[in-house]
Design an enzyme around this catalytic site. Structure first.
Site, PDB file in Angstrom:
ATOM      1  N   ILE A  66      13.288  18.547 -76.023  1.00  0.00           N
ATOM      2  CA  ILE A  66      14.303  17.747 -76.704  1.00  0.00           C
ATOM      3  C   ILE A  66      13.826  17.275 -78.060  1.00  0.00           C
ATOM      4  O   ILE A  66      14.563  16.583 -78.771  1.00  0.00           O
ATOM      5  CB  ILE A  66      14.731  16.530 -75.844  1.00  0.00           C
ATOM      6  CG1 ILE A  66      13.506  15.688 -75.455  1.00  0.00           C
ATOM      7  CG2 ILE A  66      15.504  16.983 -74.613  1.00  0.00           C
ATOM      8  CD1 ILE A  66      13.875  14.416 -74.689  1.00  0.00           C
ATOM      9  N   GLY A  67      12.613  17.640 -78.449  1.00  0.00           N
ATOM     10  CA  GLY A  67      12.129  17.244 -79.763  1.00  0.00           C
ATOM     11  C   GLY A  67      10.758  17.822 -80.022  1.00  0.00           C
ATOM     12  O   GLY A  67      10.032  18.224 -79.108  1.00  0.00           O
ATOM     13  N   GLY A  69       4.890  16.604 -85.618  1.00  0.00           N
ATOM     14  CA  GLY A  69       3.494  16.835 -85.922  1.00  0.00           C
ATOM     15  C   GLY A  69       2.562  16.515 -84.776  1.00  0.00           C
ATOM     16  O   GLY A  69       1.441  17.017 -84.720  1.00  0.00           O
ATOM     17  N   GLY A  80       3.375  16.921 -81.397  1.00  0.00           N
ATOM     18  CA  GLY A  80       3.551  17.788 -80.245  1.00  0.00           C
ATOM     19  C   GLY A  80       5.001  17.875 -79.813  1.00  0.00           C
ATOM     20  O   GLY A  80       5.912  17.446 -80.516  1.00  0.00           O
ATOM     21  N   LEU A  81       5.214  18.432 -78.628  1.00  0.00           N
ATOM     22  CA  LEU A  81       6.554  18.660 -78.097  1.00  0.00           C
ATOM     23  C   LEU A  81       6.969  17.521 -77.167  1.00  0.00           C
ATOM     24  O   LEU A  81       6.132  16.891 -76.530  1.00  0.00           O
ATOM     25  CB  LEU A  81       6.591  19.980 -77.330  1.00  0.00           C
ATOM     26  CG  LEU A  81       6.295  21.241 -78.146  1.00  0.00           C
ATOM     27  CD1 LEU A  81       6.108  22.434 -77.217  1.00  0.00           C
ATOM     28  CD2 LEU A  81       7.410  21.530 -79.134  1.00  0.00           C
ATOM     29  N   VAL A  82       8.289  17.288 -77.078  1.00  0.00           N
ATOM     30  CA  VAL A  82       8.839  16.279 -76.179  1.00  0.00           C
ATOM     31  C   VAL A  82       9.764  16.972 -75.182  1.00  0.00           C
ATOM     32  O   VAL A  82      10.621  17.768 -75.572  1.00  0.00           O
ATOM     33  CB  VAL A  82       9.619  15.192 -76.942  1.00  0.00           C
ATOM     34  CG1 VAL A  82      10.075  14.096 -75.979  1.00  0.00           C
ATOM     35  CG2 VAL A  82       8.773  14.600 -78.053  1.00  0.00           C
ATOM     36  N   LYS A 103       6.076  13.312 -73.786  1.00  0.00           N
ATOM     37  CA  LYS A 103       5.542  13.855 -75.032  1.00  0.00           C
ATOM     38  C   LYS A 103       4.185  14.478 -74.741  1.00  0.00           C
ATOM     39  O   LYS A 103       3.261  13.798 -74.294  1.00  0.00           O
ATOM     40  CB  LYS A 103       5.410  12.764 -76.101  1.00  0.00           C
ATOM     41  CG  LYS A 103       4.868  13.290 -77.432  1.00  0.00           C
ATOM     42  CD  LYS A 103       4.728  12.184 -78.460  1.00  0.00           C
ATOM     43  CE  LYS A 103       6.047  11.773 -79.047  1.00  0.00           C
ATOM     44  NZ  LYS A 103       6.596  12.792 -79.978  1.00  0.00           N
ATOM     45  N   ASP A 157       5.575   6.951 -89.925  1.00  0.00           N
ATOM     46  CA  ASP A 157       6.533   8.055 -89.926  1.00  0.00           C
ATOM     47  C   ASP A 157       7.940   7.579 -89.560  1.00  0.00           C
ATOM     48  O   ASP A 157       8.603   8.138 -88.692  1.00  0.00           O
ATOM     49  CB  ASP A 157       6.077   9.148 -88.959  1.00  0.00           C
ATOM     50  CG  ASP A 157       6.719  10.510 -89.261  1.00  0.00           C
ATOM     51  OD1 ASP A 157       7.287  10.652 -90.357  1.00  0.00           O
ATOM     52  OD2 ASP A 157       6.644  11.409 -88.413  1.00  0.00           O
TER      53      ASP A 157
END
Length: 821
Positions: A550-551, A554, A556-558, A572, A671
């Protein structure tokens, strides 16, 4: 005097009340995205003679469009999409001579379109009839709508040939005819080449079994950017007339019977970043010229792609829709053909690639080491070829890789450990009898395992020494035992979980740790603990399958995880190589989990599994603010109104205020951006990803600029020294406020367009600040409020960081703006 009736997303149910017919001065009726049902009563509509916009989309209305709709002489916008309506279109629709948009997609309308005399609708610009049951031919009267820019007739039962009169549609930019029964592709192309403004042409699943024309006289597609003629069972070769579509960005020719090689002129399409020629009968070697595609080689080239917005969203399956070309991933799909030879070593030049699929061919040789240079790769499928040699060990450094398949080859040696390889199932490696690995029946002996690099040995040595100093002999037992995953939860209400959560299929590298316990702590005041196995998280994410992503960013992946009791979490997965040692990592996460506020995404805990680190957050039903502002739905009912945007701004400012002013020590977010502001089902705002920089090793912050900000949100002083500050966060938050006010992205893809901040500041200096406000919000009585927020935003993005307000000042300023006009 009543002028607007806005009930979008108010969770209304039932039917339209009869009293609405008394609102004779009503100009706009917006009741989309609710649970309204029943038939639309024509007697109520009769009295709404001043109605300009009728939006009842995304409900459960049934029945026909009442003939009395023809009495709405001033109607310009008709949105009835995503309902259960049926029947023929009433001929009286022809009487609504001011119509600009007709959106009836995804219903059950049927019959012939000839009942409507479209020639009476000279102002019509958008006609969307996708996914209905219309039959017959396309009525000639449609070609009298000379202002038409978007026509979608796909997924119906229409037939016949295209009429030469389509050339009358001089402004037509978007044409979608897919999944009908149209015939004569050569005639269609000869006709459409005169549509000089055509940018999107989607004609797949028609012209069944015809020969794809090689007529040398076909040209004129100079502005075409997206061509889709998939699933037509075409024979012939890839035609040369495609080479004349010099602005083409996306080419989809899959599921045909095309033969011959990939033509050498393909690289002349200098804007092409999406190419799918899968499931054909193409032959020959993969041309090395294909490795020179400019848009796949460099992100610098990609920034020059046209950011044209589709006149209508393009759908990819039931869940994905795209509003701009650049939202599509970079794809090279040559699967299911008969390509031979080796994978070119130059493949590593295509650094922009997100999807690389060479599966089901006759490729031989080794997997080139250069594949490891494709750092943006999310999908790599080389299955069902004749590949030999070993799997390049450096593939475990592709941190975005979420789908990987090399099954049915003749590969040998060990499967690389760590990284994303810890998440791939056994089926990814099947039918390679010479491969070995801890999860396979064929284990690796010491001779099969490559020696560690000096750097790796050094890191391992430091790790062992550290544990030796702090834990002595106990560390040996800990290393031999399973890792205990702690998830610390304060103030969360969780349902009782079953003790036996079932096993995940033993096809993952995690299978040896299925019994690892995640200790779920009950809400404060209770001492009982619930137990959850890490296997349940695996099952909830389907072994971290790409469908659950879902996302990404920088860090990693969610992944979305839905547990057996129906509760949802966001997991995450961090890049373990970038993270602190286990002990320091655990301490930092413990500290971050103490940051609890109504407008911060709750961090419930963490998990350390081998080289991987996982953070566990609450799942937000409405995704991110970026989704809603820039890439969401296609009609007026889907945009965020001003009260909702103001609510989001206020909530996000409170979350930022907490980490700036209340947390000890203070947390610099680093961020802040619209994609890091998440929304629950009530559109309450939550700041996400705060404090993640603490979890990263100091010397790893060069890996991506996202670790110190995102383009368009980075304050100017960061260009002089990459030291994140509270004032830097304020600049980034000011950019988010400008996004809410203008509806624009901070950075446009077109290099000729100004970035958001300098554009707003220039317009403001020229006294044109009202012109920067989102056009969809103007004229609704909120301009005064929006201009107040604009002043606050402009202070936040001041080039002089010392003139920017503190977050407490911004909170006060936003609180003084009332939501009511």
């Amino acid at each position: 005097m009543e002028s607007n009736g806005e009930f979008d997303r108010t969770q209304c149910n039932g039917s339209i009340p009869p009293s609405l017919g008394n609102c004779s001065k009503l100009r706009e009726l917006g009741a989309g995205y609710n649970n309204l049902s029943g038939a639309i009563d024509g007697t109520h509509i009769t009295n709404l003679g001043d109605l300009v916009t009728l939006d009842l989309g995304w409900n459960s209305f049934s029945g026909k469009i009442p003939a009395s709709i023809g009495q709405l002489k001033k109607l310009e916008e008709l949105h009835l999409a995503y309902n259960n309506m049926s029947g023929e279109l009433p001929s009286a629709l022809s009487n609504c001579t001011n119509l600009i948009t007709i959106d009836l997609k995804s219903n059950h309308f049927s019959g012939k379109l000839t009942k409507v005399n479209f020639s009476n609708l000279p102002n019509l610009r958008i006609l969307d009839l996708w996914l209905n049951n219309f039959t017959g031919e396309v009525p000639e009267s449609i070609y009298s709508c000379s202002n038409l820019i978007a026509l979608r007739l796909s997924s119906n039962n229409l037939h016949g040939q295209l009429s030469s009169r389509i050339g009358n549609l001089k402004y037509l930019s978007f044409l979608s005819l897919g999944k009908n029964n149209f015939t004569n592709i050569t005639n269609a192309l000869q006709i459409l080449k005169s549509s000089k403004n055509l940018t999107t042409l989607l004609m797949g699943h028609n012209f069944m079994g015809e020969i794809l024309s090689h007529d040398e006289t076909i040209d004129g597609f100079g502005n075409l950017q997206f061509l889709d003629i998939q699933g037509c069972n075409f024979s012939g070769r890839i035609p040369v007339w495609i080479s004349r579509a010099t602005n083409l960005q996306m080419l989809v020719l899959c599921d045909n019977r095309l033969t011959g090689p990939i033509p050498g002129w393909i690289t002349s399409l200098s804007n092409l970043f999406y190419m799918d020629v899968s499931s054909n009968n193409l032959t020959g070697e993969i041309p090395s010229t294909l490795m020179e595609m400019p848009m796949l080689k460099s992100t610098d080239n990609a920034t020059h792609l046209d950011s044209t917005v589709f006149e209508l969203p393009v759908y990819n399956g039931p869940a994905l829709q795209y509003r701009v070309f650049t939202s599509f991933p970079a794809v090279l799909n040559l699967s299911n053909n008969s390509f031979t030879g080796v994978i070119p070593a130059q493949i590593g030049q295509l650094k922009v690639l997100a999807v690389l699929d060479f599966s089901f061919n006759k490729l031989s040789g080794q997997i080139p080491q250069s594949v490891c240079d494709l750092t943006n790769l999310q999908v790599l499928d080389l299955s069902s070829n004749n590949l030999t040699g070993t799997i390049p060990a450096a593939l475990n450094r592709l941190h975005y890789l979420s789908a990987f398949n090399i099954s049915n080859n003749d590969l040998e040696g060990p499967i690389p450990p760590g990284g994303q390889f810890d998440t791939f199932q056994n089926s990814s490696f099947n039918e390679n009898p010479k491969l070995c690995g801890s999860m396979l029946t064929h284990k690796c002996d010491s001779a099969s395992i490559p020696p560690l690099s000096t750097k790796t040995r050094h890191k391992k040595g430091l790790f062992v020494i550290a544990f030796g100093v702090f834990f002595g002999g106990i560390a040996v037992l800990l290393l031999l035992g399973r890792f205990i995953v702690l998830i610390r939860i304060n103030g969360i209400t969780t349902r009782d979980r079953r003790e036996n959560n079932g096993d995940v299929e033993a096809t993952s590298f995690y299978s040896s740790s299925e019994q690892t316990l995640v200790v779920m702590r009950m809400p404060q005041g209770k001492t009982e603990e619930n137990k959850l196995k890490f296997a349940d998280i695996l099952k909830a994410t389907n072994n971290f399958d790409k469908e659950n992503i879902i996302g990404c960013g920088g860090y990693g992946l969610v992944y979305k995880a839905e547990l057996p009791d129906g509760s949802k979490l966001a997991i995450k997965k961090l890049n373990g190589d970038m993270c602190l040692m286990e002990r320091e990592f655990s301490a930092e996460v413990d500290a971050l989990s103490m940051a609890q506020h109504d407008n911060l995404v709750p961090l419930w805990g963490y998990c350390i599994q081998g080289n991987s680190r996982f953070l566990v957050y609450s799942y937000m039903e409405n995704g991110s603010l970026d989704d809603w502002l820039h890439n969401r739905y296609d009609d007026a009912s889907s945009f965020l109104d001003w009260p909702t945007r103001l609510k989001i701004a206020k909530g996000a400012s409170l979350g930022l205020s907490y980490i700036h002013d209340v947390c000890k020590p203070q947390i610099v977010h680093r961020d802040i951006k619209s994609s890091n502001i998440l929304l629950d089902k009530e559109f309450k705002a939550y700041v996400a990803d705060f404090g993640l920089a603490r979890l990263i090793l100091p010397d790893r912050t060069h890996v991506t600029t996202e670790l110190v900000g995102t383009m368009g949100y980075i304050p100017p002083e960061y260009g002089q020294a990459w030291v994140a500050t509270l004032r830097g966060d304020m600049y980034s938050f000011g950019v988010v406020l400008l996004e809410l006010l203008t509806g624009r992205r901070p950075v446009t893809v077109l290099s000729t367009s100004k970035e958001l901040v300098p554009w707003v500041l220039q317009m403001r200096s020229e006294g044109k600040q009202t012109e920067v406000l989102d056009p969809t919000l103007r004229g609704r009585g909120y301009e005064e409020q929006m201009l107040k927020v604009l002043e606050t935003a402009c202070k936040c993005v001041d080039n002089n960081q010392f003139r920017r307000p503190a977050i407490s000042d911004v909170v006060s300023s936003l609180a003084s703006v009332e939501a009511d006009p």
